[in-house]
Scaffold this active site. Structure first.
Site, PDB file in Angstrom:
ATOM      1  N   GLU A  36      33.022  36.505  45.983  1.00  0.00           N
ATOM      2  CA  GLU A  36      34.302  36.587  46.684  1.00  0.00           C
ATOM      3  C   GLU A  36      34.307  36.881  48.233  1.00  0.00           C
ATOM      4  OE1 GLU A  36      37.873  39.790  47.195  1.00  0.00           O
ATOM      5  OE2 GLU A  36      36.484  39.812  45.417  1.00  0.00           O
TER       6      GLU A  36
ATOM      7  N   ASP B 197      35.248  33.992  50.763  1.00  0.00           N
ATOM      8  CA  ASP B 197      36.315  34.120  51.769  1.00  0.00           C
ATOM      9  C   ASP B 197      35.934  33.580  53.276  1.00  0.00           C
ATOM     10  OD1 ASP B 197      38.562  35.853  52.800  1.00  0.00           O
ATOM     11  OD2 ASP B 197      36.962  36.999  53.934  1.00  0.00           O
TER      12      ASP B 197
ATOM     13  N   ASP C  63      40.994  36.695  44.050  1.00  0.00           N
ATOM     14  CA  ASP C  63      39.464  37.002  44.033  1.00  0.00           C
ATOM     15  C   ASP C  63      38.724  35.999  43.372  1.00  0.00           C
ATOM     16  OD1 ASP C  63      40.579  39.142  45.381  1.00  0.00           O
ATOM     17  OD2 ASP C  63      40.105  40.690  43.822  1.00  0.00           O
TER      18      ASP C  63
ATOM     19  N   GLU D  29      38.316  32.707  45.542  1.00  0.00           N
ATOM     20  CA  GLU D  29      37.325  32.848  46.446  1.00  0.00           C
ATOM     21  C   GLU D  29      35.845  32.749  46.150  1.00  0.00           C
ATOM     22  OE1 GLU D  29      39.586  35.357  49.927  1.00  0.00           O
ATOM     23  OE2 GLU D  29      38.741  36.401  48.327  1.00  0.00           O
TER      24      GLU D  29
END
Length: 238
Positions: free
Chosen positions: A57, A61, A130, A133
């Site tokens: 994650e 991101d 989450d 990502e």
């Protein structure tokens, strides 16, 4: 379209448009922290070993931010940095990620503890964001930036096209209202936090000098602040 006999991971790969050379990366991206936490008592043990999706994650991101920033740079050639920054912040926040996750039915593939699943984890916006990502991070590690870019462009192009003007987030709107009214900047304070460490809920209060305060909750401090600011600015403008 999936084929009879395909495993759940293979079905998801078809939806993602990427066939993983290392399927364990995808499995890790789908693994919520609750699935790896030990627990005792009648409920029995959870899955042991392996990794949850938090590291992926973190990576995803950054990969998402880079790709969307490049898309904005190419799409809005005359906009300044500030306008593009507002667009970027809106496009990579939880709501957009959860929207994409729901569009590919990512929730049905998540690896969750029984309690998390029974508590609505498969449609929880923070959990879905989450995981989305993490999937982007997994694609990047498996096949590089071009593969990740293909996935992001497929799902974020329409979101970029939907906003003809740069969005203004609620915190910025509230700050500008206070400044225009000759008042000090809004003050935000976390007044309560609850839930397990992997899935917390924050309640934030925002106050502008001389005005009523507003409270709101969210799965992150940022989300709670935005919700509280939106509530207060709506009240102040009514």
């Amino acid at each position: 379209m999936t084929k009879d006999g395909d495993s759940p991971l293979e079905e998801l790969m078809q939806v993602l448009g990427h066939s993983f050379g290392d399927p364990e990366l995808l499995r890790t991206a789908l693994t919520h922290p609750s699935a790896l936490t030990r627990r005792s008592g009648r409920q029995g043990p959870r899955q042991k070993g392996g990794q949850d999706n938090q590291r992926l994650e973190f990576l995803g991101d950054r990969v998402l931010g880079l790709i969307v920033a490049e898309m904005l740079y190419r799409t809005f050639g005359k906009e300044d940095e500030g306008a593009m920054a507002k667009r970027l912040a809106a496009l990579v926040r939880q709501e957009g990620l959860a929207h994409v996750a729901r569009s590919i039915d990512l929730g049905s593939h998540l690896i969750l503890s029984r309690g998390e699943a029974e508590g609505g984890g498969r449609d929880n916006a923070a959990t879905l964001a989450d995981a989305c990502e993490a999937v982007i991070g997994a694609i990047y590690l498996d096949a590089g930036l071009d593969a990740a870019r293909r996935f992001v462009e497929r799902h974020w192009s329409s979101l970029i096209a939907a906003d003809s003007k740069p969005p203004q987030d609620a915190k910025t709107a509230l700050q500008e209202w206070a400044q225009a009214s000759g008042l000090p900047l809004p003050i935000y304070q976390v007044v309560e936090s609850s839930g397990p460490p992997h899935d917390p809920t924050f309640t934030v209060e925002v106050r502008v000098s001389g005005k009523r305060a507003a409270k709101a909750s969210g799965k992150s401090k940022r989300a709670a602040e935005q919700a509280a600011a939106a509530s207060l600015i709506a009240e102040l403008r009514s």
